[in-house]
Design an enzyme around this catalytic site. Sequence first.
Site, short mmCIF file in Angstrom:
data_model
loop_
_atom_site.label_atom_id
_atom_site.label_comp_id
_atom_site.label_asym_id
_atom_site.label_seq_id
_atom_site.Cartn_x
_atom_site.Cartn_y
_atom_site.Cartn_z
N ASP A 112 42.58 69.93 56.76
CA ASP A 112 42.96 71.05 57.62
C ASP A 112 43.66 72.15 56.84
O ASP A 112 44.73 71.92 56.26
CB ASP A 112 43.88 70.54 58.73
CG ASP A 112 44.28 71.62 59.71
OD1 ASP A 112 43.64 72.69 59.71
OD2 ASP A 112 45.24 71.39 60.47
N SER B 254 48.05 72.33 66.87
CA SER B 254 47.96 73.69 66.35
C SER B 254 49.18 74.50 66.82
O SER B 254 50.32 74.03 66.69
CB SER B 254 46.64 74.33 66.75
OG SER B 254 46.36 75.47 65.98
N HIS C 280 41.50 69.50 61.61
CA HIS C 280 42.48 70.12 62.48
C HIS C 280 42.60 69.38 63.82
O HIS C 280 41.63 69.27 64.57
CB HIS C 280 42.06 71.57 62.73
CG HIS C 280 43.08 72.43 63.37
ND1 HIS C 280 44.30 72.71 62.78
CD2 HIS C 280 43.08 73.11 64.55
CE1 HIS C 280 44.99 73.51 63.56
NE2 HIS C 280 44.28 73.76 64.65
#
Length: 405
Positions: free
Chosen positions: A359, A129, A380
């Site tokens: 994602d 991320s 994710h």
Amino acid sequence: MSRLLLLLLVQMEAGAQPRPPPFSQRFWINPEFWQRPAGPIFLLLGGESGMAPGVLSRGHVAELARAHGALLAALEHRFYGGSRGPGGDPDLRFLSSQQALADLAAFRLHVTSAWGLSPNHTWVCFGGSYAGALAAWARLKFPHLVSAAVASSAPVRAQVDFAGYNRVVSAALSSPTVGGSPECLGAVAAAFAALDRRLRGRRLAGVAWDFSCCRTPREPGDRELLAENVADVFAGAVQYNGHRPGDSVATLCRAMTDGRRGSPSRRAAVQALRRPTAGASSRLWLYQTCTEFGFFPSCRDAACPFSRFQTLRAQLSLCADVFGIAPARVRAAVAFTNAFYGAAHPGTGRVLFVNGALDPWRVLSVGGGPSGVLIAGASHCADMAPPRPGDPPALRAARQAWLWR
């Protein structure tokens, strides 16, 4: 020394910026798999939340370290988790991705000295991320310090109006391959349409009761924030899809299509109330989105199944209300971030961008080509997590291939 680190030091010495107060930054070292003295260093970067002491004992990065004889290290992001100053309340002027990269450079010097490493030792950065973007940017800005990077679900392109996020969520909610269905998407859209009608009406006390609000959402900003928080519950089920307990597309869609649980709006309220409360990191991350990245998921097009109260204006108003940052300054900050790091074209080699097809953040990452990998059915940062029985075949195959890449 890189030009970025040199610039930061020169500015501070010249008085262009106030000297930052000291803070304690947490890190962990795991030498269990290290083939001394030449084995590589795998550095796991922290992002917009704290890190746990066991972060280096499980997960795919630990398996890679075992396969390649690497020394494992983890560095928590400044001001998140336990990496704060003596007073516990950080000076937000010094919270940025650029400062985090300077911390990484300083940490590398510390480990090199403490563990007797060569200045030219091989370092590979890992992150997921926002931390994945940091890993890629570390390779970009410090190529003499970072040999390579793996950037999982990394949104390297900053964007003020991130409407594409909800488009991916909408597609997932209607996809049978991950437990969604057209009926599920229809039920979610119907629930939020009903919520919008109630928020525009006069019976707001009933809304406050259904969603356990601390007060009746009479002000426009309160209604917008309520709609956004409820939408986050559904978006999170897609983004993490099974990697948080009881939070998956299949579980959500079973609840939303079960007619025995009342109306669609009633089902949505139940799902919202089951979500755990956000931690203290929320304010810090909001500051970074206001000053660097944007990432505000508006619901402005027909494909979005959520509330029309979820507007870009409403989300930008939080920057102004909480930090005094006007929308024009947010847009300028996002433009600077993209110019400074290169957006979706960082212009550096030896970075592997890994994304899951499920994602929503993949929209802002690097996809395709020799540096981009898209894993079917993955969510994710799923590639970084420990293996689970329910992992899609493409994810299991990708993990196995990377052990020997």
